[in-house]
Design a protein around this motif. Structure first.
Motif, mmCIF file in Angstrom:
data_model
loop_
_atom_site.group_PDB
_atom_site.id
_atom_site.type_symbol
_atom_site.label_atom_id
_atom_site.label_comp_id
_atom_site.label_asym_id
_atom_site.label_seq_id
_atom_site.Cartn_x
_atom_site.Cartn_y
_atom_site.Cartn_z
ATOM 1 N N PHE A 11 42.031 40.162 46.216
ATOM 2 C CA PHE A 11 40.991 40.292 45.201
ATOM 3 C C PHE A 11 39.846 41.101 45.799
ATOM 4 O O PHE A 11 39.604 41.047 47.008
ATOM 5 C CB PHE A 11 40.441 38.928 44.776
ATOM 6 N N ILE A 12 39.133 41.814 44.951
ATOM 7 C CA ILE A 12 37.917 42.516 45.358
ATOM 8 C C ILE A 12 36.798 41.933 44.513
ATOM 9 O O ILE A 12 36.885 41.894 43.287
ATOM 10 C CB ILE A 12 38.041 44.034 45.129
ATOM 11 N N THR A 13 35.758 41.463 45.178
ATOM 12 C CA THR A 13 34.625 40.869 44.475
ATOM 13 C C THR A 13 33.335 41.285 45.171
ATOM 14 O O THR A 13 33.358 42.004 46.168
ATOM 15 C CB THR A 13 34.778 39.325 44.413
ATOM 16 N N ALA A 14 32.221 40.828 44.658
ATOM 17 C CA ALA A 14 30.919 41.090 45.275
ATOM 18 C C ALA A 14 30.613 39.978 46.282
ATOM 19 O O ALA A 14 31.020 38.826 46.095
ATOM 20 C CB ALA A 14 29.834 41.163 44.214
ATOM 21 N N LYS A 15 29.896 40.300 47.323
ATOM 22 C CA LYS A 15 29.609 39.348 48.402
ATOM 23 C C LYS A 15 28.842 38.118 47.934
ATOM 24 O O LYS A 15 29.023 37.050 48.485
ATOM 25 C CB LYS A 15 28.856 40.050 49.526
ATOM 26 N N GLY A 16 28.032 38.226 46.921
ATOM 27 C CA GLY A 16 27.221 37.089 46.496
ATOM 28 C C GLY A 16 27.903 36.140 45.527
ATOM 29 O O GLY A 16 27.307 35.143 45.122
ATOM 30 N N THR A 17 29.143 36.397 45.158
ATOM 31 C CA THR A 17 29.822 35.541 44.185
ATOM 32 C C THR A 17 30.203 34.195 44.796
ATOM 33 O O THR A 17 30.329 34.060 46.019
ATOM 34 C CB THR A 17 31.096 36.214 43.634
ATOM 35 N N ASP A 18 30.402 33.218 43.923
ATOM 36 C CA ASP A 18 30.848 31.903 44.394
ATOM 37 C C ASP A 18 32.196 32.000 45.106
ATOM 38 O O ASP A 18 32.435 31.310 46.084
ATOM 39 C CB ASP A 18 30.957 30.916 43.224
ATOM 40 N N LEU A 19 33.087 32.881 44.612
ATOM 41 C CA LEU A 19 34.389 33.048 45.251
ATOM 42 C C LEU A 19 34.236 33.593 46.668
ATOM 43 O O LEU A 19 34.880 33.092 47.603
ATOM 44 C CB LEU A 19 35.285 33.982 44.420
#
Length: 161
Positions: free
Chosen positions: A46-54
């Motif tokens: 997955f690619i997400t933003a660093k500040g996400t809960d995940l």
């Protein structure tokens, strides 16, 4: 049946683009997943933003759960495993695409990009014939007083990497 179900799972997962991803400490959110073709390990990326809960949950190696339903109704799955943060730049290059790029102004080099590795431990899978096959099976069941054949269902256990 487990080997056949496992093959159907990986083949159909590649054709499915989104699901709902949750992890300990992170509520379920829609995510696009990336499957590396011919991978030797049972991993989804997955690619997400660093500040996400995940992303925060991944820093602790939290347990995760990913729920998918394919658009053609040929695959349903509840996938369990553990999420972790990855800094593998080669893997990011390999899976980066236009979907991911739409979320990050600076592209792959954006400081906010976080690659998440989801190591699978188990998946409960329903591999069906799709929506047309479902309608056929229901109609046939009414005519023959039998139960409809809804395809393959089972649990796949993955070996730890």
């Amino acid at each position: 049946m487990t080997d056949t179900l496992k093959e159907k799972f990986w083949d159909r997962l590649e054709d499915t683009r989104t699901g709902m991803m949750a992890a300990d400490g992170a509520r379920a959110v829609p995510m696009s997943h990336y499957v590396v073709e011919d991978a030797k390990e049972p991993v989804i990326w997955f690619i997400t933003a660093k500040g996400t809960d995940l992303a925060k949950a991944a820093t602790t190696g939290a347990a995760g759960e990913y729920i998918i339903s394919s658009n053609d109704e040929a695959l349903y799955a509840r996938i369990e495993g553990h999420v972790s943060v990855s800094t593998d730049a080669a893997k990011l290059d390999e899976i980066w695409n236009g979907i991911a790029a739409a979320w990050f102004e600076g592209g792959k080099q954006d400081d906010d990009v976080q690659l998440i590795r989801f190591d699978l431990t188990e998946a409960e899978v329903w591999a069906t014939g799709g929506s047309l096959r479902f309608l056929y099976e229901v109609a046939k069941a009414h005519l023959t007083d039998s139960k409809p054949d809804m395809g393959d269902h089972g649990t796949i256990h993955f070996k730890a990497a």
